[in-house]
Design a protein around this motif. Sequence first.
Motif, PDB file in Angstrom:
ATOM      1  N   GLY A  34       0.783  -1.217   0.000  1.00 51.04           N
ATOM      2  CA  GLY A  34       0.000   0.000   0.000  1.00 51.04           C
ATOM      3  C   GLY A  34       0.818   1.272   0.000  1.00 51.04           C
ATOM      4  N   LYS A  35       2.137   1.131   0.117  1.00 54.47           N
ATOM      5  CA  LYS A  35       3.020   2.302   0.121  1.00 54.47           C
ATOM      6  C   LYS A  35       3.651   2.540  -1.250  1.00 54.47           C
ATOM      7  N   TYR A  36       3.313   1.693  -2.209  1.00 57.10           N
ATOM      8  CA  TYR A  36       3.859   1.861  -3.552  1.00 57.10           C
ATOM      9  C   TYR A  36       2.871   1.301  -4.563  1.00 57.10           C
ATOM     10  N   CYS A  37       3.072   1.684  -5.820  1.00 53.59           N
ATOM     11  CA  CYS A  37       2.309   1.112  -6.914  1.00 53.59           C
ATOM     12  C   CYS A  37       3.225   1.005  -8.125  1.00 53.59           C
ATOM     13  N   PHE A  38       2.735   0.393  -9.177  1.00 51.81           N
ATOM     14  CA  PHE A  38       3.474   0.342 -10.436  1.00 51.81           C
ATOM     15  C   PHE A  38       2.908   1.389 -11.394  1.00 51.81           C
ATOM     16  N   CYS A  39       3.765   1.888 -12.277  1.00 50.09           N
ATOM     17  CA  CYS A  39       3.340   2.863 -13.265  1.00 50.09           C
ATOM     18  C   CYS A  39       4.166   2.667 -14.532  1.00 50.09           C
ATOM     19  N   THR A  40       3.813   3.371 -15.597  1.00 50.94           N
ATOM     20  CA  THR A  40       4.569   3.228 -16.842  1.00 50.94           C
ATOM     21  C   THR A  40       5.423   4.448 -17.163  1.00 50.94           C
ATOM     22  N   ASP A  41       5.004   5.638 -16.715  1.00 52.78           N
ATOM     23  CA  ASP A  41       5.694   6.888 -17.034  1.00 52.78           C
ATOM     24  C   ASP A  41       5.705   7.109 -18.550  1.00 52.78           C
ATOM     25  N   ASP A  42       6.754   6.661 -19.233  1.00 57.03           N
ATOM     26  CA  ASP A  42       6.865   6.853 -20.680  1.00 57.03           C
ATOM     27  C   ASP A  42       6.950   5.495 -21.377  1.00 57.03           C
ATOM     28  N   VAL A  43       6.091   5.271 -22.375  1.00 57.28           N
ATOM     29  CA  VAL A  43       6.174   4.050 -23.180  1.00 57.28           C
ATOM     30  C   VAL A  43       6.137   4.452 -24.650  1.00 57.28           C
ATOM     31  N   MET A  44       7.215   4.166 -25.369  1.00 59.66           N
ATOM     32  CA  MET A  44       7.281   4.503 -26.789  1.00 59.66           C
ATOM     33  C   MET A  44       6.314   3.634 -27.590  1.00 59.66           C
ATOM     34  N   PRO A  45       5.838   4.120 -28.738  1.00 63.93           N
ATOM     35  CA  PRO A  45       4.808   3.394 -29.494  1.00 63.93           C
ATOM     36  C   PRO A  45       5.180   1.964 -29.858  1.00 63.93           C
ATOM     37  N   ASP A  46       6.406   1.730 -30.318  1.00 68.73           N
ATOM     38  CA  ASP A  46       6.765   0.369 -30.726  1.00 68.73           C
ATOM     39  C   ASP A  46       6.858  -0.576 -29.533  1.00 68.73           C
TER      40      ASP A  46
END
Length: 557
Positions: free
Chosen positions: A242-254
């Motif tokens: 509960g003190k963290y999560c996952f994220c993507t931030d930047d994902v290039m199209p390919d």
Amino acid sequence: MTKLANIWLYNTAYRSFDWGSLSFDRTIAHVDRRFGEEGGEGLYLIPGLIDIHMHIESSMTTPTEFSNTVLPHGTTTVVADCHEVANVFGADGLSDYMDLPSELDVFYAIPSSVPSTSAELETSGGSIDEQEVHQLCKRDDIIALGEIMNANDLFSEGDNRTKRIIRAFQEEKRNFPIEGHCPKISQELLSRFIAGGVDSDHTQQTGLSIQEKSSAGMFLEIQDKSINRETIAALSDPHLVGKYCFCTDDVMPDILFSKGHLDAVLRNALSCGLDVHDAIYAATYSPAMRMRLFDRGSIAPGKIADFILVDDLNTLHIHAVYKSGMKVFDATEGLINRLPVPTIKDSYLHSLRRKAVSPSQFTIDCPNGTRDILVMEREETTTFTRFAKQRVTITDGVVPFAQYGLSLIAVVERYGHESPILPAFVKNGLKKAGAICTSWAHDSHNLLVLATSVELATRAVNLVLERQGGIALVDEDRQQFVPLSYGGIISLEPMETLAGEIADVRNWLKEHGYRAHEELMNFAVLALPVSPAVKISDKGLIDVVHKRLVDWRTYWE
């Protein structure tokens, strides 16, 4: 009312699965958990994935096509910080972008660093200060303040733009999250950062930084580049649930098209040893609570019926995706309802106001003789750069940079000011003759060009100007072009088409000797004047550490 029976239901309270059934329409009506029953073979039902730190424009697309792309990967909610659009078009253009249709639930964080530095160091097309924050906060889909990157503003005694933006947001959205960006900040400075009202971080972590930042009360948003066995071991401590999560931030199209979205981040975490129950929690309930999205993130009565059916927990292979109770993706049928290309205002499709350039605009007078000049030296494994010394012999006032294995680099201002071009030189740039120019260049999105000759640089820049935005690849005998017609940063093509084009750009960079972990993104941030330690803008070469412009003709120890 729809019912799914004889399935494994994720239990957020216990981070486990129960055998049972689910009744729902747009929301979940009843969850029949048959506690104690062993159950049998069946699908696993988990909440829709929630990504609370990401930038849609990093995938070079609209919210509409982004929705078409990520729903099949189980992402049903995102919180987007669209600071790239804001840098080009300002708050009004940002609002128009946020209004584009999406079947995915898209909430927004107000960009807090537009532009990333100041008018003295770079030219942007838009800016956000307290007035724009008050304006944007009138939108119901604004639920956070985007990443605060300027730590020095937080630490300073006087008033400044960052502090004004934070105050304005807190006045409008009391107790809503304020997101942070604080790499390499620790100890007392970390405490001051958090005390300034910013209590999350999404930058690259280590086991020690996870321990320190979590202990200081900071919420961590873990992107793919932070995932390894050391960090996963730290995150596996049950006290951090509960003190963290996952994220993507930047994902290039390919990468997005070939590998996936938040589901790909989860698979990486599982491969490094994270328990699957904790991984699901960190991509559903934990981010929902961080963003006060209390109507989603768990399989419980009254929650929005956003969920995924998975047929293999080891690979998280997706069998079907439901959004607000409607099936939107099936592994056999694919995406069930593809949203069409949205209508875009003509002004957003004609945003490059620079006149064509000539080779003479890339030359800077330099005294003849043998001397040392400053160059930007790239690290080939990171986005970091440094100043380096290069001894050159200058004839007729021109630096024969290619002779020394250097590449020409310049940022060409695009917003109609016709500012002079102030080129510099790069070590570890292109090894094979060619030029690349892009109007997708963080964060102000002027035209960034890297070339082995002035002539090729001129051709590449003029191609981008003529086509009103995109990526130009120019060799002596051929050229390629990727159109980014919306503001010079966003494609209106299907993701499959765009992904193939970006893969071609990546391959071109590799073939021309540009070495990097993420070639195109690495190139684009050479124009980001908050990324250490030397970058370039339309104003010239920038000493990022000391926030000053530098004349490359003058070298100091």
